[in-house]
Structure formats: structure tokens, C-alpha cells
Design a protein around this motif. Structure first.
Motif, PDB file in Angstrom:
ATOM      1  N   GLY A  16      -0.144 -25.974  -1.210  1.00 20.97           N
ATOM      2  CA  GLY A  16       0.668 -24.867  -0.631  1.00 20.97           C
ATOM      3  C   GLY A  16      -0.365 -23.669  -1.942  1.00 20.97           C
ATOM      4  N   GLU A  17      -1.001 -23.747  -2.404  1.00 18.06           N
ATOM      5  CA  GLU A  17      -1.795 -22.959  -3.286  1.00 18.06           C
ATOM      6  C   GLU A  17      -2.853 -22.204  -2.634  1.00 18.06           C
ATOM      7  N   PHE A  18      -4.204 -21.211  -2.933  1.00 17.82           N
ATOM      8  CA  PHE A  18      -5.034 -21.128  -2.715  1.00 17.82           C
ATOM      9  C   PHE A  18      -5.798 -21.344  -4.131  1.00 17.82           C
ATOM     10  N   ARG A  19      -7.303 -21.779  -3.296  1.00 14.67           N
ATOM     11  CA  ARG A  19      -7.747 -22.396  -4.422  1.00 14.67           C
ATOM     12  C   ARG A  19      -9.343 -21.392  -4.848  1.00 14.67           C
ATOM     13  N   ALA A  20      -8.851 -20.423  -4.024  1.00 12.22           N
ATOM     14  CA  ALA A  20      -9.866 -19.234  -4.349  1.00 12.22           C
ATOM     15  C   ALA A  20      -9.814 -18.242  -3.541  1.00 12.22           C
ATOM     16  N   ASN A  21     -10.367 -17.004  -3.688  1.00 15.88           N
ATOM     17  CA  ASN A  21      -9.710 -15.483  -3.785  1.00 15.88           C
ATOM     18  C   ASN A  21     -11.226 -15.271  -2.676  1.00 15.88           C
ATOM     19  N   THR A  22      -9.886 -15.192  -0.730  1.00 19.98           N
ATOM     20  CA  THR A  22     -11.272 -15.031   0.116  1.00 19.98           C
ATOM     21  C   THR A  22     -10.183 -13.598   1.430  1.00 19.98           C
ATOM     22  N   TRP A  23     -10.950 -13.430   2.803  1.00 22.18           N
ATOM     23  CA  TRP A  23     -10.893 -12.494   2.805  1.00 22.18           C
ATOM     24  C   TRP A  23      -9.745 -13.733   3.918  1.00 22.18           C
ATOM     25  N   ASN A  24      -8.228 -13.265   3.907  1.00 22.38           N
ATOM     26  CA  ASN A  24      -7.421 -14.096   5.063  1.00 22.38           C
ATOM     27  C   ASN A  24      -7.102 -13.588   5.982  1.00 22.38           C
ATOM     28  N   GLY A  25      -6.794 -13.938   6.781  1.00 23.86           N
ATOM     29  CA  GLY A  25      -7.598 -13.640   8.343  1.00 23.86           C
ATOM     30  C   GLY A  25      -7.933 -13.345   8.867  1.00 23.86           C
ATOM     31  N   THR A  26      -8.861 -12.646  10.631  1.00 24.65           N
ATOM     32  CA  THR A  26      -9.481 -12.700  11.200  1.00 24.65           C
ATOM     33  C   THR A  26     -10.593 -11.271  10.592  1.00 24.65           C
ATOM     34  N   PHE A  27     -12.249 -11.683   9.633  1.00 21.00           N
ATOM     35  CA  PHE A  27     -13.152 -10.835   9.993  1.00 21.00           C
ATOM     36  C   PHE A  27     -13.488 -10.162  10.948  1.00 21.00           C
ATOM     37  N   PRO A  28     -13.321  -9.251  11.145  1.00 24.99           N
ATOM     38  CA  PRO A  28     -13.482  -8.288  10.004  1.00 24.99           C
ATOM     39  C   PRO A  28     -11.981  -7.155  10.426  1.00 24.99           C
ATOM     40  N   VAL A  29     -11.213  -7.937  11.553  1.00 23.15           N
ATOM     41  CA  VAL A  29     -10.391  -7.023  11.818  1.00 23.15           C
ATOM     42  C   VAL A  29      -8.744  -6.884  11.181  1.00 23.15           C
TER      43      VAL A  29
END
Length: 228
Positions: free
Chosen positions: A170-183
Motif C-alpha cells: 500500500g505504499e509508493f516506493r518512488a516518486n513517479t508520474w501517477n496516471g496516464t502520461f502526459p494527459v
């Protein structure tokens, strides 16, 4: 763009754990490892095996505060400051665009917020990186060294430095784009852009941000693996 800085010392693959490690760095044991991916982009194929010598690597990407110290002591002017503009991602248009006044101090442009000291430095060219590293007495890692370090200094075919999934327990292991890139970026991990260095998972060897947050320079020219 952050700087992944490592020491210039030379040693052999079979070298043991050193008695002392430079402050702020970790020892990366040498050995063989796999590089590339059969499931990724075409230019990541084929998977190849290479030997990597042991080395020291900074625990964290270079922060804004560290880069500011370099600038204040040397009077260095970055290439974006000389040019007068930098490339910034426009979230509304979903594309990269040139913004006047963007620099390591104001990575999104003068109308954006000032870069926070605990975040990785951005808007840094390869020439800027080399100038900083000469001042620090270090060098950039090669692509193979960086990936070997991300894999903990041992053979691994896991997709991430920490394991199999971007989200674990349940925890993110990195800071990334969340969702659909680049929308659309939902910011589910807590950050729409960069996060403070070390905010997410720390690797088995003690390295931070070995995935996500920012792109990092290496000392290797871009070449598809099938041309190596």
C-alpha cells in the motif's frame, strides 16, 4: 536533472568491503550483472551481461542545497542561466516547452516557486554536472555502474531497484508520474513534481532515489544495447 556522483578510486572486482567509506557515500561491490530488458523498449534489448568494478557512490542525488554551495564558492554560472531559458514540462499542454528564466534556482521558470534545498537539483546540463563534480572531487557513474548499484551490486532481473512493484504493502516506493502520461498526473504518491531526496524507499545498499523523482546523468553515451 540530478547528479549521481561517485569516487574516482580504482579497485578490482574481487576487492573486499573497505575499512572506511567516504562520508555520504556507500560501497558498491563489484561483480557481474544483467543489463537491458526483453520486455521494455526496443533500444533496451537484448539483455547483456557485463562485469562491474567495485566503487563508491553518493547515497543521494545532489540536492539544490549542495549545488548552491558549489555555486556560492566558485561563482559558477550554469548553461541555462547563460542561455536565459530552460525546458519545462507544461502540465496543461502535456508537453515539454522552453521557458525563459528557468534555471536550477527556479526550475519551472521565474513565475514558479524557488527550488527547495532538500530536492534534487534540476536544469543542470552535462557540462554543469562535470563542473560540479570536478569541484567535489568525484565523477559520474557509467550506465552499467548506476544500474549495478540500483540492483544492490548483485545479479537481479527485477523491474525495480526495490522489487517487483511500484507500490508495495500500500505504499509508493518512488516518486513517479501517477496516471496516464502526459494527459493526467493524479499525484497519488504525494508529489506532482520532485520530492525531497530520500523521501521514498532506501535500497539494500543504502541508496535513495534509485527509481523515479528525476532523470540522472551518467558518464555513458546513449546507445542501444544491441550496438554495444
Amino acid at each position: 536533472i540530478p547528479l549521481a556522483a561517485i569516487s574516482c578510486g580504482e579497485s578490482r572486482v574481487e576487492a573486499p568491503q573497505p575499512e572506511s567509506v567516504p562520508e555520504g557515500m556507500v560501497f558498491i561491490p563489484g561483480g557481474s550483472n544483467w543489463f537491458g530488458s526483453e520486455d521494455g523498449l526496443r533500444n533496451e534489448r537484448p539483455v547483456i551481461e557485463r562485469e562491474v568494478e567495485p566503487f563508491f557512490m553518493d547515497k543521494n542525488p545532489v540536492t539544490v542545497a549542495e549545488f548552491r554551495q558549489f555555486v556560492e564558492q566558485t561563482g559558477y554560472v550554469t548553461e541555462t542561466e547563460e542561455i536565459g531559458s530552460g525546458v519545462v514540462f507544461d502540465f496543461e499542454r502535456g508537453e515539454w516547452t522552453v521557458v525563459e528564466g528557468a534555471s536550477w534556482r527556479y526550475p519551472n521558470g521565474p513565475d514558479g516557486e524557488e527550488a527547495e534545498g532538500s530536492h534534487p537539483v534540476r536544469q543542470v546540463s552535462i557540462a554543469d554536472a562535470e563542473a560540479y563534480l570536478e569541484w567535489a572531487g568525484k565523477r559520474l557513474p557509467t550506465e552499467f555502474e548506476w544500474e549495478h548499484a540500483a540492483k544492490g551490486g548483485k545479479m537481479s532481473d527485477k523491474p525495480y531497484a526495490w522489487g517487483e512493484s511500484l507500490v508495495e504493502r500500500g505504499e509508493f516506493r518512488a516518486n513517479t508520474w501517477n496516471g496516464t502520461f502526459p494527459v493526467r498526473n493524479t499525484g497519488e504518491d504525494g508529489y506532482l513534481q520532485t520530492a525531497p531526496v530520500g523521501e521514498f524507499a532506501i535500497s539494500e545498499l543504502g541508496l535513495t532515489d534509485m527509481g523515479g523523482n528525476v532523470w540522472e546523468w551518467t558518464d555513458s553515451w546513449y546507445r542501444p544495447y544491441d550496438r554495444l
